[in-house]
Write a protein that holds these residues in place. Structure first.
Motif, short mmCIF file in Angstrom:
data_model
loop_
_atom_site.label_atom_id
_atom_site.label_comp_id
_atom_site.label_asym_id
_atom_site.label_seq_id
_atom_site.Cartn_x
_atom_site.Cartn_y
_atom_site.Cartn_z
N LEU A 103 0.85 -1.19 0.00
CA LEU A 103 0.00 0.00 0.00
C LEU A 103 0.88 1.24 0.00
CD1 LEU A 103 -2.82 1.36 0.34
CD2 LEU A 103 -2.51 1.11 2.81
N ARG A 104 0.61 2.15 -0.90
CA ARG A 104 1.42 3.36 -0.97
C ARG A 104 1.41 4.08 0.37
NH1 ARG A 104 -0.79 6.72 -5.83
NH2 ARG A 104 0.55 8.32 -4.93
N SER A 105 2.52 4.69 0.69
CA SER A 105 2.71 5.26 2.03
C SER A 105 2.10 6.64 2.21
CB SER A 105 4.22 5.33 2.34
OG SER A 105 4.87 6.16 1.39
N ASP A 106 1.65 7.26 1.12
CA ASP A 106 1.18 8.65 1.23
C ASP A 106 -0.34 8.76 1.32
OD1 ASP A 106 0.80 7.76 -1.34
OD2 ASP A 106 1.54 9.57 -2.33
N VAL A 107 -1.00 7.69 1.78
CA VAL A 107 -2.45 7.76 1.99
C VAL A 107 -2.75 7.45 3.45
CG1 VAL A 107 -3.10 7.16 -0.37
CG2 VAL A 107 -2.75 5.34 1.30
N GLY A 108 -3.82 8.05 3.95
CA GLY A 108 -4.22 7.84 5.34
C GLY A 108 -5.61 7.23 5.43
N VAL A 109 -6.00 6.93 6.65
CA VAL A 109 -7.32 6.33 6.89
C VAL A 109 -8.42 7.25 6.35
CG1 VAL A 109 -8.94 5.56 8.66
CG2 VAL A 109 -6.50 5.09 8.91
N GLY A 110 -8.25 8.56 6.54
CA GLY A 110 -9.25 9.49 6.05
C GLY A 110 -9.42 9.43 4.55
N ASP A 111 -8.30 9.26 3.82
CA ASP A 111 -8.39 9.13 2.36
C ASP A 111 -9.27 7.95 1.97
OD1 ASP A 111 -6.52 11.24 1.45
OD2 ASP A 111 -4.99 10.00 2.43
N LEU A 112 -9.03 6.81 2.61
CA LEU A 112 -9.77 5.60 2.28
C LEU A 112 -11.26 5.76 2.59
CD1 LEU A 112 -9.49 2.60 1.34
CD2 LEU A 112 -9.44 2.02 3.76
N LEU A 113 -11.57 6.27 3.79
CA LEU A 113 -12.97 6.38 4.20
C LEU A 113 -13.74 7.40 3.36
CD1 LEU A 113 -12.64 6.11 8.09
CD2 LEU A 113 -13.25 4.33 6.44
N ILE A 114 -13.07 8.47 2.98
CA ILE A 114 -13.74 9.47 2.13
C ILE A 114 -14.12 8.86 0.78
CG2 ILE A 114 -13.35 11.56 0.75
CD1 ILE A 114 -11.78 12.69 3.12
N VAL A 115 -13.17 8.16 0.16
CA VAL A 115 -13.45 7.61 -1.17
C VAL A 115 -14.49 6.50 -1.10
CG1 VAL A 115 -12.44 6.44 -3.15
CG2 VAL A 115 -11.20 8.30 -2.04
N LEU B 116 1.01 12.30 -4.89
CA LEU B 116 -0.28 12.90 -4.60
C LEU B 116 -0.11 14.34 -4.12
CD1 LEU B 116 -2.07 10.00 -2.67
CD2 LEU B 116 -2.49 10.75 -5.02
N PRO B 117 -0.95 15.26 -4.56
CA PRO B 117 -0.90 16.62 -4.03
C PRO B 117 -1.37 16.64 -2.59
CG PRO B 117 -2.80 16.37 -5.47
CD PRO B 117 -2.01 15.11 -5.59
N GLY B 118 -0.85 17.55 -1.80
CA GLY B 118 -1.28 17.67 -0.42
C GLY B 118 -0.71 16.56 0.45
N THR B 119 -1.35 16.34 1.59
CA THR B 119 -0.88 15.32 2.54
C THR B 119 -2.00 14.33 2.82
OG1 THR B 119 -1.55 16.73 4.41
CG2 THR B 119 0.74 16.90 3.65
N ALA B 120 -1.64 13.19 3.40
CA ALA B 120 -2.62 12.16 3.74
C ALA B 120 -3.67 12.73 4.69
CB ALA B 120 -1.92 10.97 4.39
N VAL B 121 -4.92 12.36 4.47
CA VAL B 121 -6.02 12.84 5.30
C VAL B 121 -6.09 12.01 6.57
CG1 VAL B 121 -8.50 13.26 5.43
CG2 VAL B 121 -7.30 13.58 3.27
N THR B 122 -6.02 12.68 7.71
CA THR B 122 -6.08 12.00 8.99
C THR B 122 -7.52 11.89 9.47
OG1 THR B 122 -5.89 14.03 10.28
CG2 THR B 122 -3.83 12.97 9.58
N ILE B 123 -7.71 11.07 10.50
CA ILE B 123 -9.05 10.94 11.10
C ILE B 123 -9.51 12.28 11.66
CG2 ILE B 123 -10.27 9.95 13.07
CD1 ILE B 123 -10.08 8.11 10.70
N GLU B 124 -8.58 13.01 12.28
CA GLU B 124 -8.95 14.32 12.87
C GLU B 124 -9.45 15.28 11.79
OE1 GLU B 124 -6.74 11.95 15.48
OE2 GLU B 124 -6.11 12.66 13.49
N GLU B 125 -8.79 15.29 10.65
CA GLU B 125 -9.23 16.16 9.55
C GLU B 125 -10.57 15.71 9.01
OE1 GLU B 125 -5.27 17.73 7.31
OE2 GLU B 125 -5.55 15.56 7.32
N LEU B 126 -10.75 14.40 8.92
CA LEU B 126 -12.01 13.86 8.42
C LEU B 126 -13.17 14.28 9.30
CD1 LEU B 126 -13.38 12.03 6.31
CD2 LEU B 126 -12.94 10.10 7.82
N ARG B 127 -13.00 14.22 10.59
CA ARG B 127 -14.05 14.57 11.54
C ARG B 127 -14.36 16.07 11.48
NH1 ARG B 127 -14.24 11.31 17.16
NH2 ARG B 127 -14.11 9.19 16.37
N ALA B 128 -13.36 16.84 11.12
CA ALA B 128 -13.56 18.30 11.09
C ALA B 128 -14.29 18.76 9.84
CB ALA B 128 -12.21 19.01 11.20
N CYS B 129 -14.45 17.88 8.85
CA CYS B 129 -15.09 18.26 7.59
C CYS B 129 -16.57 18.57 7.82
CB CYS B 129 -14.95 17.14 6.57
SG CYS B 129 -13.27 16.92 5.97
#
Length: 215
Positions: free
Chosen positions: A151-163, A202-215
């Motif tokens: 799994l590529r290292s530049d993705v986070g849990v937030g990326d997966l859950l959003i998609v 990927l542009p930007g940084t991996a999306v974290t759970i904290e960022e996901l909750r703040a959306c």
């Protein structure tokens, strides 16, 4: 001389098997109807599909908010169980991640979670516990695939859950059936893009759970 003994505390009676089955039938029927018609579906229609009386619905769930919350928690719990099953798979770590993603999409969590709107208690302990369990388990599934170099290292849990959320729509109350045939096809396209080595940055940084909750 007699000694007084403190009576043992009485255990709460276990619910009858038929009561448990009725509750499960109500939650299943509500989940189906919320996905099909949205959260405002009449509760007597939920009772009719569940094959129980209106009084049984209200005995288990005093109001619509309680029923919606139970449905969302049950979906998140099944999503967590899918993640736990992925962690028990002893084969390819990325294949286990794929199995989890497709199962999570089938739960239609993306259609149900938006029901917890501003009119509901988004921080109810049951919701928080279910959400945290899912997030932790997904992080473990992804971590195992990363550790295996798959799994590529530049993705986070937030990326997966959003998609997963976006691709498993349309949301509640729309004609979900017509879009179902596209969901797993597009999810697999996304999953192929997660494989390591990555072909692009990927542009930007991996999306974290904290960022996901703040959306």
């Amino acid at each position: 001389m007699s000694t007084a003994t403190t009576p043992a505390p009485r255990k709460a009676p276990r619910p009858r098997a038929d009561a448990v089955r009725n509750r499960e039938r109500i939650v299943t029927a509500a989940r189906e109807m919320f996905v099909e018609h949205g959260p405002d579906v009449p509760l007597d229609e939920v009772a009719r599909r569940a094959g129980v009386g209106n009084a049984t619905v209200y005995r288990n769930f005093p109001d619509r908010e309680a029923l919606v919350r139970e449905v969302v928690c049950s979906v998140m719990d099944r999503t967590a169980e899918a993640a736990e099953a992925a962690l028990t798979e002893t084969g390819d770590a990325f294949t286990a991640l794929e199995h989890f993603v497709h199962t999570a999409a089938d739960e239609r969590i993306s259609a149900l979670c938006p029901m917890i709107s501003d009119t509901f208690d988004q921080h109810h302990p049951d919701l928080e516990a279910s959400r945290e369990r899912v997030e932790q388990l997904v992080e473990e599934v992804m971590g195992r695939a990363k550790a295996a170099g798959q799994l590529r290292s530049d993705v986070g849990v937030g990326d997966l859950l959003i998609v997963v959320s976006q691709l498993s729509r349309p949301p509640a109350g729309t004609d979900c059936g017509r879009g179902d045939r596209f969901v797993h096809r597009h999810l697999q396209l996304f999953l192929d893009g997660l494989r390591a080595p990555a072909r692009s940055a990927l542009p930007g940084t991996a999306v974290t759970i904290e960022e996901l909750r703040a959306c």
